[in-house]
Design a protein around this motif. Structure first.
Motif, short mmCIF file in Angstrom:
data_model
loop_
_atom_site.label_atom_id
_atom_site.label_comp_id
_atom_site.label_asym_id
_atom_site.label_seq_id
_atom_site.Cartn_x
_atom_site.Cartn_y
_atom_site.Cartn_z
N SER A 94 0.85 -1.19 0.00
CA SER A 94 0.00 0.00 0.00
C SER A 94 0.88 1.23 0.00
O SER A 94 2.08 1.17 0.30
CB SER A 94 -0.96 0.01 1.19
OG SER A 94 -0.26 -0.05 2.40
N ASP A 98 -1.78 7.73 0.06
CA ASP A 98 -3.20 7.75 0.43
C ASP A 98 -3.40 7.22 1.84
O ASP A 98 -4.48 6.73 2.17
CB ASP A 98 -4.04 6.98 -0.59
CG ASP A 98 -3.84 5.48 -0.51
OD1 ASP A 98 -4.61 4.75 -1.14
OD2 ASP A 98 -2.90 5.04 0.19
N GLY A 99 -2.36 7.31 2.65
CA GLY A 99 -2.45 6.83 4.02
C GLY A 99 -2.41 5.33 4.13
O GLY A 99 -2.67 4.77 5.21
N GLY A 100 -2.12 4.68 3.03
CA GLY A 100 -2.04 3.22 3.07
C GLY A 100 -3.39 2.55 3.18
O GLY A 100 -3.49 1.41 3.59
N TYR A 101 -4.44 3.24 2.82
CA TYR A 101 -5.77 2.72 3.06
C TYR A 101 -6.12 1.53 2.20
O TYR A 101 -6.89 0.68 2.62
CB TYR A 101 -6.82 3.83 2.86
CG TYR A 101 -6.81 4.84 3.95
CD1 TYR A 101 -6.61 6.18 3.66
CD2 TYR A 101 -6.97 4.47 5.28
CE1 TYR A 101 -6.59 7.13 4.68
CE2 TYR A 101 -6.95 5.42 6.29
CZ TYR A 101 -6.76 6.73 5.98
OH TYR A 101 -6.74 7.68 6.97
N GLU A 102 -5.64 1.47 1.00
CA GLU A 102 -5.99 0.33 0.16
C GLU A 102 -4.80 -0.60 0.02
O GLU A 102 -3.74 -0.19 -0.45
CB GLU A 102 -6.44 0.77 -1.22
CG GLU A 102 -6.78 -0.41 -2.12
CD GLU A 102 -7.53 -0.05 -3.37
OE1 GLU A 102 -7.80 1.15 -3.56
OE2 GLU A 102 -7.84 -0.96 -4.16
N GLN A 103 -5.00 -1.81 0.46
CA GLN A 103 -3.97 -2.83 0.32
C GLN A 103 -4.16 -3.55 -1.02
O GLN A 103 -5.27 -3.94 -1.36
CB GLN A 103 -4.09 -3.86 1.44
CG GLN A 103 -3.97 -3.28 2.84
CD GLN A 103 -2.57 -3.42 3.41
OE1 GLN A 103 -1.87 -4.37 3.09
NE2 GLN A 103 -2.17 -2.49 4.26
N PHE A 105 -3.29 -6.85 -2.97
CA PHE A 105 -2.87 -8.20 -2.61
C PHE A 105 -2.31 -8.95 -3.82
O PHE A 105 -2.80 -8.81 -4.95
CB PHE A 105 -4.04 -8.99 -2.04
CG PHE A 105 -4.38 -8.60 -0.63
CD1 PHE A 105 -5.22 -7.54 -0.37
CD2 PHE A 105 -3.85 -9.31 0.43
CE1 PHE A 105 -5.53 -7.18 0.94
CE2 PHE A 105 -4.16 -8.97 1.74
CZ PHE A 105 -5.00 -7.89 2.00
N PHE B 34 -12.84 -1.46 6.50
CA PHE B 34 -12.82 -1.89 5.12
C PHE B 34 -13.65 -3.17 4.96
O PHE B 34 -13.81 -3.93 5.91
CB PHE B 34 -11.39 -2.23 4.68
CG PHE B 34 -10.36 -1.17 5.01
CD1 PHE B 34 -9.79 -1.12 6.26
CD2 PHE B 34 -9.96 -0.25 4.07
CE1 PHE B 34 -8.85 -0.16 6.60
CE2 PHE B 34 -9.00 0.71 4.37
CZ PHE B 34 -8.45 0.76 5.64
N TYR B 36 -13.33 -6.34 2.21
CA TYR B 36 -12.63 -6.96 1.10
C TYR B 36 -13.42 -8.18 0.65
O TYR B 36 -14.07 -8.85 1.46
CB TYR B 36 -11.22 -7.41 1.50
CG TYR B 36 -10.19 -6.31 1.52
CD1 TYR B 36 -10.05 -5.48 2.64
CD2 TYR B 36 -9.34 -6.09 0.44
CE1 TYR B 36 -9.10 -4.47 2.66
CE2 TYR B 36 -8.39 -5.09 0.45
CZ TYR B 36 -8.28 -4.27 1.57
OH TYR B 36 -7.34 -3.27 1.58
#
Lengths: 114, 114
Positions: A94, A98-103, A105, B34, B36
């Motif tokens: 991430s 963006d603050g690492g909000y979306e990982q 995978f 979140f 997922y």
């Protein structure tokens, strides 16, 4: 194409034989993590890295090692695998922007230790 | 400390009917939350995220979730289920910043009945 890649995708090994699962991302992300997924337990974080040469333990670090020598790579090392490390492993990355909000995978590595 | 509880391990709905997947969380901080989704034999994909802005969050594929602080809940809904929604869904909580340690729920398997 932005992606996280893992290799190998499938691995069967024997107890005690050292192995490395590689993880690479092409998005210049600062944050990277390793998770294991076991039935009924969801995903549990093994280790994470905030940047090059900065790593920290997650919830289940025992029996694993990591290193972050380059920004794009975050290998997971099992020095002496045991059957209880049979699992599905995911790497994720991430961005600090963006603050690492979306990982993001990777596709997963299914490991079997006999 | 933080935790997340997915109240149903398995939900079955008929195609075209509403979907409700329930999630309660616990966090010492103002959390980021979140959802997922994981389709069979695939990696995880972000559906939606709450990061202290609007409490009703819209995601991809017609899903939405509402953050209710008083109830410490973040339930996922969709007005009309589609066969392609069949998957496992994970509710996830993090600290103040998304890059911090993520805590996953144990997952809810959604089955769509034709």
């Amino acid at each position: 194409e932005a992606q996280v890649t893992q290799n190998p995708r499938y691995l069967i090994t024997v107890t005690g034989k050292k192995l490395t699962v590689t993880c690479s991302q092409n998005m210049n992300h600062e944050y990277m993590s390793w998770y294991r997924q076991d039935p009924g337990l969801g995903l549990r974080q093994i280790y994470y890295s905030m940047n090059v040469e900065v790593t920290d333990k997650g919830d289940v670090p025992e029996g694993y090692k990591v290193s972050r020598k380059e920004k794009r790579n975050f290998p997971l090392i099992l020095e002496s695998p045991s059957p209880n490390q049979t699992s599905l492993y995911f790497c994720a990355s991430s961005s600090r922007l963006d603050g690492g909000y979306e990982q993001y995978f990777g596709p997963g590595t299914r490991l079997t230790v006999t | 400390a933080q935790s997340v509880t997915q109240l149903d391990s398995h939900v079955s709905v008929s195609e075209g009917t509403p979907v409700l997947l329930r999630c309660n969380y616990s966090s010492s901080y103002s959390p980021s939350l979140f959802w997922y989704v994981q389709h069979p034999n695939k990696g995880l994909q972000l559906l939606l995220k709450y990061t202290s802005a609007a409490t009703l969050v819209k995601g991809i594929n017609g899903f939405e979730a509402e953050f209710k602080k008083s109830e410490t809940s973040f339930h996922l809904t969709k007005p009309s289920a589609h066969m392609s929604d069949a998957a496992e869904y994970f509710c996830v909580v993090s600290g103040n910043f998304g890059n911090e340690k993520l805590t996953f729920g144990t997952g809810t398997r959604l089955t769509i009945i034709p």
